[in-house]
Scaffold this motif. Sequence first.
Motif, PDB file in Angstrom:
ATOM      1  N   ARG A 197       0.831  -1.199   0.000  1.00 22.89           N
ATOM      2  CA  ARG A 197       0.000   0.000   0.000  1.00 22.89           C
ATOM      3  C   ARG A 197       0.872   1.259   0.000  1.00 22.89           C
ATOM      4  O   ARG A 197       0.564   2.236  -0.678  1.00 22.89           O
ATOM      5  N   ALA A 198       1.947   1.216   0.751  1.00 23.52           N
ATOM      6  CA  ALA A 198       2.832   2.376   0.839  1.00 23.52           C
ATOM      7  C   ALA A 198       3.521   2.694  -0.492  1.00 23.52           C
ATOM      8  O   ALA A 198       3.979   3.822  -0.694  1.00 23.52           O
ATOM      9  N   HIS A 199       3.581   1.716  -1.400  1.00 20.28           N
ATOM     10  CA  HIS A 199       4.301   1.906  -2.669  1.00 20.28           C
ATOM     11  C   HIS A 199       3.471   1.464  -3.873  1.00 20.28           C
ATOM     12  O   HIS A 199       4.038   1.097  -4.911  1.00 20.28           O
ATOM     13  N   ALA A 200       2.162   1.502  -3.747  1.00 18.52           N
ATOM     14  CA  ALA A 200       1.290   0.991  -4.810  1.00 18.52           C
ATOM     15  C   ALA A 200       1.569   1.653  -6.158  1.00 18.52           C
ATOM     16  O   ALA A 200       1.609   0.974  -7.192  1.00 18.52           O
ATOM     17  N   ALA A 201       1.788   2.944  -6.170  1.00 15.53           N
ATOM     18  CA  ALA A 201       2.040   3.640  -7.438  1.00 15.53           C
ATOM     19  C   ALA A 201       3.338   3.165  -8.085  1.00 15.53           C
ATOM     20  O   ALA A 201       3.418   3.053  -9.315  1.00 15.53           O
ATOM     21  N   ASP A 202       4.335   2.836  -7.271  1.00 11.15           N
ATOM     22  CA  ASP A 202       5.610   2.359  -7.802  1.00 11.15           C
ATOM     23  C   ASP A 202       5.481   0.968  -8.420  1.00 11.15           C
ATOM     24  O   ASP A 202       6.243   0.619  -9.315  1.00 11.15           O
ATOM     25  N   TYR A 203       4.547   0.195  -7.906  1.00 11.45           N
ATOM     26  CA  TYR A 203       4.398  -1.203  -8.320  1.00 11.45           C
ATOM     27  C   TYR A 203       3.180  -1.443  -9.210  1.00 11.45           C
ATOM     28  O   TYR A 203       2.740  -2.577  -9.351  1.00 11.45           O
ATOM     29  N   ILE A 204       2.618  -0.398  -9.795  1.00 11.48           N
ATOM     30  CA  ILE A 204       1.344  -0.536 -10.498  1.00 11.48           C
ATOM     31  C   ILE A 204       1.376  -1.629 -11.572  1.00 11.48           C
ATOM     32  O   ILE A 204       0.449  -2.427 -11.666  1.00 11.48           O
ATOM     33  N   ALA A 205       2.411  -1.691 -12.375  1.00 11.74           N
ATOM     34  CA  ALA A 205       2.465  -2.709 -13.433  1.00 11.74           C
ATOM     35  C   ALA A 205       2.485  -4.118 -12.842  1.00 11.74           C
ATOM     36  O   ALA A 205       1.784  -5.020 -13.322  1.00 11.74           O
ATOM     37  N   ALA A 206       3.262  -4.308 -11.797  1.00 12.65           N
ATOM     38  CA  ALA A 206       3.342  -5.627 -11.154  1.00 12.65           C
ATOM     39  C   ALA A 206       2.029  -5.978 -10.461  1.00 12.65           C
ATOM     40  O   ALA A 206       1.600  -7.137 -10.488  1.00 12.65           O
ATOM     41  N   LEU A 207       1.372  -4.998  -9.856  1.00  7.63           N
ATOM     42  CA  LEU A 207       0.080  -5.249  -9.220  1.00  7.63           C
ATOM     43  C   LEU A 207      -0.970  -5.668 -10.244  1.00  7.63           C
ATOM     44  O   LEU A 207      -1.739  -6.603 -10.015  1.00  7.63           O
ATOM     45  N   ILE A 208      -0.990  -4.972 -11.371  1.00  5.16           N
ATOM     46  CA  ILE A 208      -1.936  -5.320 -12.435  1.00  5.16           C
ATOM     47  C   ILE A 208      -1.663  -6.731 -12.942  1.00  5.16           C
ATOM     48  O   ILE A 208      -2.588  -7.533 -13.122  1.00  5.16           O
ATOM     49  N   GLU A 209      -0.403  -7.055 -13.138  1.00  6.21           N
ATOM     50  CA  GLU A 209      -0.049  -8.399 -13.609  1.00  6.21           C
ATOM     51  C   GLU A 209      -0.501  -9.465 -12.602  1.00  6.21           C
ATOM     52  O   GLU A 209      -1.080 -10.482 -12.990  1.00  6.21           O
ATOM     53  N   GLN A 210      -0.243  -9.229 -11.326  1.00  8.38           N
ATOM     54  CA  GLN A 210      -0.665 -10.188 -10.298  1.00  8.38           C
ATOM     55  C   GLN A 210      -2.184 -10.334 -10.284  1.00  8.38           C
ATOM     56  O   GLN A 210      -2.709 -11.436 -10.175  1.00  8.38           O
ATOM     57  N   PHE A 211      -2.897  -9.206 -10.384  1.00  6.83           N
ATOM     58  CA  PHE A 211      -4.358  -9.240 -10.382  1.00  6.83           C
ATOM     59  C   PHE A 211      -4.889 -10.052 -11.556  1.00  6.83           C
ATOM     60  O   PHE A 211      -5.769 -10.901 -11.393  1.00  6.83           O
ATOM     61  N   GLU A 212      -4.357  -9.794 -12.732  1.00  6.10           N
ATOM     62  CA  GLU A 212      -4.834 -10.490 -13.926  1.00  6.10           C
ATOM     63  C   GLU A 212      -4.499 -11.976 -13.911  1.00  6.10           C
ATOM     64  O   GLU A 212      -5.238 -12.785 -14.473  1.00  6.10           O
ATOM     65  N   ASN A 213      -3.411 -12.346 -13.252  1.00  5.06           N
ATOM     66  CA  ASN A 213      -2.998 -13.749 -13.223  1.00  5.06           C
ATOM     67  C   ASN A 213      -3.591 -14.543 -12.064  1.00  5.06           C
ATOM     68  O   ASN A 213      -3.568 -15.775 -12.093  1.00  5.06           O
ATOM     69  N   GLU A 214      -4.092 -13.854 -11.060  1.00  8.18           N
ATOM     70  CA  GLU A 214      -4.633 -14.550  -9.881  1.00  8.18           C
ATOM     71  C   GLU A 214      -6.038 -15.076 -10.187  1.00  8.18           C
ATOM     72  O   GLU A 214      -6.953 -14.307 -10.431  1.00  8.18           O
ATOM     73  N   GLN A 215      -6.193 -16.377 -10.170  1.00 11.93           N
ATOM     74  CA  GLN A 215      -7.492 -16.989 -10.449  1.00 11.93           C
ATOM     75  C   GLN A 215      -8.031 -17.783  -9.268  1.00 11.93           C
ATOM     76  O   GLN A 215      -9.220 -18.097  -9.235  1.00 11.93           O
ATOM     77  N   GLN A 216      -7.193 -18.118  -8.313  1.00  9.03           N
ATOM     78  CA  GLN A 216      -7.581 -19.009  -7.222  1.00  9.03           C
ATOM     79  C   GLN A 216      -8.146 -18.276  -6.003  1.00  9.03           C
ATOM     80  O   GLN A 216      -9.172 -18.660  -5.472  1.00  9.03           O
ATOM     81  N   ASP A 217      -7.449 -17.267  -5.555  1.00  9.89           N
ATOM     82  CA  ASP A 217      -7.743 -16.630  -4.276  1.00  9.89           C
ATOM     83  C   ASP A 217      -8.503 -15.315  -4.500  1.00  9.89           C
ATOM     84  O   ASP A 217      -7.905 -14.290  -4.829  1.00  9.89           O
ATOM     85  N   GLN A 218      -9.819 -15.356  -4.292  1.00 12.95           N
ATOM     86  CA  GLN A 218     -10.638 -14.166  -4.537  1.00 12.95           C
ATOM     87  C   GLN A 218     -10.342 -13.054  -3.528  1.00 12.95           C
ATOM     88  O   GLN A 218     -10.407 -11.880  -3.863  1.00 12.95           O
ATOM     89  N   GLY A 219     -10.003 -13.430  -2.305  1.00 11.75           N
ATOM     90  CA  GLY A 219      -9.634 -12.419  -1.314  1.00 11.75           C
ATOM     91  C   GLY A 219      -8.386 -11.661  -1.732  1.00 11.75           C
ATOM     92  O   GLY A 219      -8.308 -10.440  -1.590  1.00 11.75           O
TER      93      GLY A 219
END
Length: 112
Positions: free
Chosen positions: A28-50
Amino acid sequence: MVQGFDAAMRLMRSRDPQRQEDGFAQLRAHAADYIAALIEQFENEQQDQGLRRWLLELIAEAESSAALPVLAAQLDNADESLRESAIAGLTRLATPEARSTLWRARANGTIA
């Protein structure tokens, strides 16, 4: 920077709720710095809805125009918390494109 991201993601995937919260706080403290990686993780995560919900919350908090397509795509998601995070993120983004996306979603009844 990637090492920090990977370590925080490992914490978020932990079975220990406190470690999960710690990982979330680190990102959370660095979300803007990690935006591309966060988007990639979100798009690839299929198992854990939480985890998907937390990732989208972080993407929304980044206030990055790179998040616009991801947030817009979640406006019609059946998961209410994903929709709410998308609305909050687009509202926070406050660009003309984000406002137009929200307006269209309201006009066509996708969101209230």
